[in-house]
Scaffold this motif. Structure first.
Motif, short mmCIF file in Angstrom:
data_model
loop_
_atom_site.label_atom_id
_atom_site.label_comp_id
_atom_site.label_asym_id
_atom_site.label_seq_id
_atom_site.Cartn_x
_atom_site.Cartn_y
_atom_site.Cartn_z
N THR A 222 0.85 -1.20 0.00
CA THR A 222 0.00 0.00 0.00
C THR A 222 0.89 1.25 0.00
OG1 THR A 222 -0.15 -0.04 2.42
CG2 THR A 222 -1.87 -1.18 1.19
N PRO A 223 0.49 2.29 -0.73
CA PRO A 223 1.35 3.47 -0.90
C PRO A 223 1.50 4.32 0.35
CG PRO A 223 -0.78 3.82 -1.93
CD PRO A 223 -0.76 2.39 -1.49
N GLN A 224 2.50 5.19 0.34
CA GLN A 224 2.74 6.10 1.45
C GLN A 224 1.49 6.95 1.72
OE1 GLN A 224 5.36 6.28 3.38
NE2 GLN A 224 6.68 4.84 2.27
N GLY A 225 1.19 7.14 2.99
CA GLY A 225 0.07 7.98 3.38
C GLY A 225 -1.27 7.26 3.39
N SER A 226 -1.27 5.99 3.03
CA SER A 226 -2.54 5.26 2.97
C SER A 226 -2.78 4.49 4.27
CB SER A 226 -2.55 4.28 1.79
OG SER A 226 -1.54 3.29 1.97
N ASN A 227 -4.03 4.12 4.49
CA ASN A 227 -4.40 3.28 5.62
C ASN A 227 -4.65 1.88 5.06
OD1 ASN A 227 -5.62 1.92 7.74
ND2 ASN A 227 -6.86 3.66 8.40
N ASP A 228 -3.76 0.94 5.38
CA ASP A 228 -3.86 -0.39 4.76
C ASP A 228 -5.09 -1.17 5.21
OD1 ASP A 228 -2.99 -0.83 7.32
OD2 ASP A 228 -1.20 -1.97 6.77
N ASP A 229 -5.78 -0.70 6.27
CA ASP A 229 -7.01 -1.38 6.71
C ASP A 229 -8.04 -1.45 5.60
OD1 ASP A 229 -5.67 -1.36 9.08
OD2 ASP A 229 -7.21 -0.34 10.23
N TRP A 230 -8.18 -0.34 4.86
CA TRP A 230 -9.15 -0.32 3.76
C TRP A 230 -8.80 -1.38 2.73
CZ3 TRP A 230 -13.43 2.04 4.69
CH2 TRP A 230 -13.47 3.22 5.42
N TYR A 231 -7.54 -1.61 2.47
CA TYR A 231 -7.10 -2.51 1.41
C TYR A 231 -7.34 -3.97 1.78
CZ TYR A 231 -4.86 1.56 -0.71
OH TYR A 231 -4.62 2.79 -1.30
N TRP A 232 -6.89 -4.38 2.98
CA TRP A 232 -7.08 -5.80 3.29
C TRP A 232 -8.55 -6.14 3.56
CZ3 TRP A 232 -8.96 -5.91 8.20
CH2 TRP A 232 -8.41 -5.11 9.20
N LEU A 233 -9.33 -5.19 4.08
CA LEU A 233 -10.74 -5.49 4.31
C LEU A 233 -11.49 -5.59 2.99
CD1 LEU A 233 -13.07 -5.93 6.23
CD2 LEU A 233 -13.34 -3.45 6.42
N TYR A 234 -11.24 -4.66 2.09
CA TYR A 234 -11.91 -4.71 0.78
C TYR A 234 -11.54 -5.99 0.03
CZ TYR A 234 -13.24 -3.80 -4.01
OH TYR A 234 -13.80 -3.93 -5.27
N ALA A 235 -10.25 -6.36 0.06
CA ALA A 235 -9.80 -7.56 -0.65
C ALA A 235 -10.51 -8.80 -0.13
CB ALA A 235 -8.28 -7.72 -0.51
N ALA A 236 -10.64 -8.93 1.20
CA ALA A 236 -11.27 -10.11 1.78
C ALA A 236 -12.77 -10.15 1.47
CB ALA A 236 -11.05 -10.13 3.29
N VAL A 237 -13.43 -8.99 1.55
CA VAL A 237 -14.87 -8.95 1.28
C VAL A 237 -15.16 -9.23 -0.19
CG1 VAL A 237 -16.93 -7.49 1.26
CG2 VAL A 237 -15.38 -7.41 3.21
N SER A 238 -14.42 -8.57 -1.09
CA SER A 238 -14.68 -8.73 -2.52
C SER A 238 -14.31 -10.13 -3.01
CB SER A 238 -13.93 -7.67 -3.33
OG SER A 238 -12.54 -7.80 -3.14
N CYS A 239 -13.30 -10.75 -2.40
CA CYS A 239 -12.92 -12.11 -2.79
C CYS A 239 -13.75 -13.17 -2.08
CB CYS A 239 -11.44 -12.35 -2.49
SG CYS A 239 -10.29 -11.44 -3.55
N LYS A 240 -14.59 -12.72 -1.12
CA LYS A 240 -15.44 -13.66 -0.33
C LYS A 240 -14.57 -14.74 0.32
CE LYS A 240 -19.40 -12.98 -3.45
NZ LYS A 240 -18.74 -12.10 -4.42
#
Length: 556
Positions: free
Chosen positions: A440-458
């Motif tokens: 995840t890029p500088q300044g980002s909150n990685d929580d959004w990334y791993w949560l979205y990935a898990a939900v969208s991939c079911k």
């Protein structure tokens, strides 16, 4: 704007409210505390095109400074301090002094004062009530526009006066002038009626709340449950238990005691269908995704109510009933993923998150996602790629496809610190090569990334984060705790190494069985090693089985 004529005229019998009758309207106009734009200091001057007159405009910073130093600003700071300390007496002294000095009070001043007068304080209760109503009257006389907080604080005053009817009427008046109520706006009236044992009026408040789109939480549902149990409203008890199931899922100790009071009562033993349509019960369970049927109280006779536990296979150690894992509608998952994406794009740099979504489309779907920072920082200090790799490999072995899970890590951990170690660098390159790492890029909150990935991939999500902070509260959905329960994997460390704690095989939620029994989980520690206490309410098996056989043979 709408105006409220003859405000609170319904309270003509109350001596607190008679003085208000001389004030015929709430003026829906904003009143500034002080016209600071007239000040000439700290201002920038612009020449007007008409007549060469000079107008003065203060910068935002200058206006704030001017208010801060003004009598109004000083008073507000003093009231804020009293609010933090719960000091009603001192706040009233500040108010009286300000009135003598001719300080112009605004909405913030009045709301602070009303709040302080409404809080429970046995030492100054009567004074707080009396002065609170006087201050509200003065606010109306000063033509200060009320807001939701004003009405809610006034309703709290009414509740403290043990007058929930007044609190409910205040709520109605608030809606009449197009002010949107909040959950807290309903609490004074609802809790007041419940405390008084007036179930029917409590239900009216509840109905108004539902009509306004306000979702009751455990304190409100618990109060409604208690008044329903005490007034022997069995249909309401049944309905509220299901509302607790749908919104709260696990109950607090205080709600648990109310549930026990119901099932242990003589009255509850008399309630229930001796014969019922088994097919309708089965149909109800199927339509609801399992774990409940909604066909009413089933069975007859006394309930056996015990505190018990449920083993890892979902079997109740008291009655032997096996609890189920309740299905999640795939459409709900898709809707939640879409709302999560929208919120993430608002909170994150949109181009960064959209880039991640496109990357996920190319490399996904995955069987599991790993919150790399959370797992690697197990001791809270030193990041361990060794520990992270251990759980990654364990997840890989559990994966049906034997594919590596997706590891989400912040760029700073991928390129700096322990990542520069040669062994760790080889590990990172292997994950990259297999499309199993996203930085995840500088300044980002990685929580959004791993949560979205898990939900969208079911898929499964490995994290020890309990997901309770502000970010997750923004999701504001009853879907999230259900999804989390079925998908979150935790990592547990012991002297023998790291092991995975998989999601439970059953849903930890209030469950209503096909034979009429109930199982109610209580809130417990997040530590999965600590057993959860369940309430098991079941009738005599002979009574229940006789009812099922009779109704089954009849339906055949």
């Amino acid at each position: 704007m709408a105006r409220l004529a003859h405000p609170l005229s319904i309270f003509t019998q109350s001596h607190y409210w008679r003085p208000l009758l001389c004030c015929h309207y709430f003026k829906r106009t904003l009143t500034a505390s002080t016209n600071f734009s007239s000040l000439t200091t700290l201002a920038r001057r612009d020449k007007s095109q008409e007549g060469g007159t000079t107008t003065v405009k203060l910068s935002t910073k200058a206006r704030r400074k001017a208010f801060y130093e003004s009598p109004e600003g000083v008073l507000l700071r003093k009231l804020n301090q009293c609010s933090r300390e719960g000091d009603v007496v001192q706040a009233l002294c500040h108010y009286d002094e300000a009135r003598k000095l001719g300080v112009v009070l605004n909405l913030d001043h009045y709301n602070k004062l009303l709040y302080l007068c409404s809080i429970e304080n046995a030492d100054v209760a009567q004074m707080g009530l009396k002065r609170g109503f006087e201050i509200f009257q003065q606010m109306l006389n000063d033509r200060v526009q009320p807001n939701e907080a004003t009405f809610t604080n006034a309703a709290r005053l009414a509740a403290a006066k043990e007058d929930p009817d007044m609190a409910f009427e205040l709520l109605k008046q608030m809606k009449n002038v197009a002010i949107v109520p909040k959950l807290r706006s309903y609490e004074p009236a609802l809790f007041g009626f419940c405390k008084r044992g007036d179930a029917e009026k409590a239900y009216l408040v509840d109905a108004d709340m539902i009509e306004s789109g306000i979702v009751a939480e455990e304190p409100e549902l618990s109060a409604l449950l208690e008044v329903s149990v005490k007034t022997k409203k069995e249909d309401r008890v049944y309905e509220i238990l299901h509302r607790l199931r749908a919104t709260v899922r696990q109950v607090s100790e205080s709600t648990s005691r109310i549930v026990q009071d119901w099932f242990n009562s003589e009255y509850a033993a008399k309630i229930g269908k001796e014969k019922w349509d088994v097919n309708k019960v089965r149909e109800g369970i199927l339509q609801g995704g399992g774990g409940w049927h909604g066909q009413g109280w089933l069975g007859s006779g006394r309930w056996k109510m015990v505190e018990t536990q449920v083993n890892e296979d979902g079997e109740c150690l008291s009655c032997g009933e096996k609890l189920v894992s309740i299905d999640i509608d795939p459409k709900e998952t898709e809707t939640f993923a879409a709302s999560l994406s929208k919120l993430a794009c608002q909170k994150e740099a949109k181009e960064n998150f959209v880039h991640f979504q496109k990357w996920l489309e190319r490399h996904g779907p995955f069987d599991a996602v790993v919150d790399g920072a959370n797992v690697g920082l197990s001791n809270g200090h030193n990041f361990s790629f060794s520990r992270l790799n251990t759980v990654v490999e364990q997840l890989r072995q559990k994966s049906p496809s034997k594919r590596l899970p997706l590891v989400i890590l912040h760029a700073s951990r991928v390129y700096g610190g322990p990542a520069q170690n040669q062994k760790n660098r080889r590990l990172i390159e292997n994950w990259k090569k297999n499309g199993a790492l996203y930085a995840t890029p500088q300044g980002s909150n990685d929580d959004w990334y791993w949560l979205y990935a898990a939900v969208s991939c079911k898929c499964l999500l490995l994290t020890d984060d309990e997901m309770r902070d502000h970010l997750f509260q923004l999701l504001g959905s009853s879907f999230f705790p259900r999804w989390k329960e079925k998908h979150q994997v935790r990592a547990s460390s012991s002297p023998s190494g790291v092991s995975l704690i998989m999601p439970p095989r059953y849903s930890i939620v209030i469950q209503e069985s096909a034979n009429g029994s109930w199982h109610v989980p209580t809130i417990t520690s997040d530590d999965p090693e600590i057993p959860r206490k369940w309430l098991c309410a079941a009738r005599s098996k002979n009574n229940s089985l006789q009812s099922v056989w009779t109704s089954s043979s009849k339906s055949d």
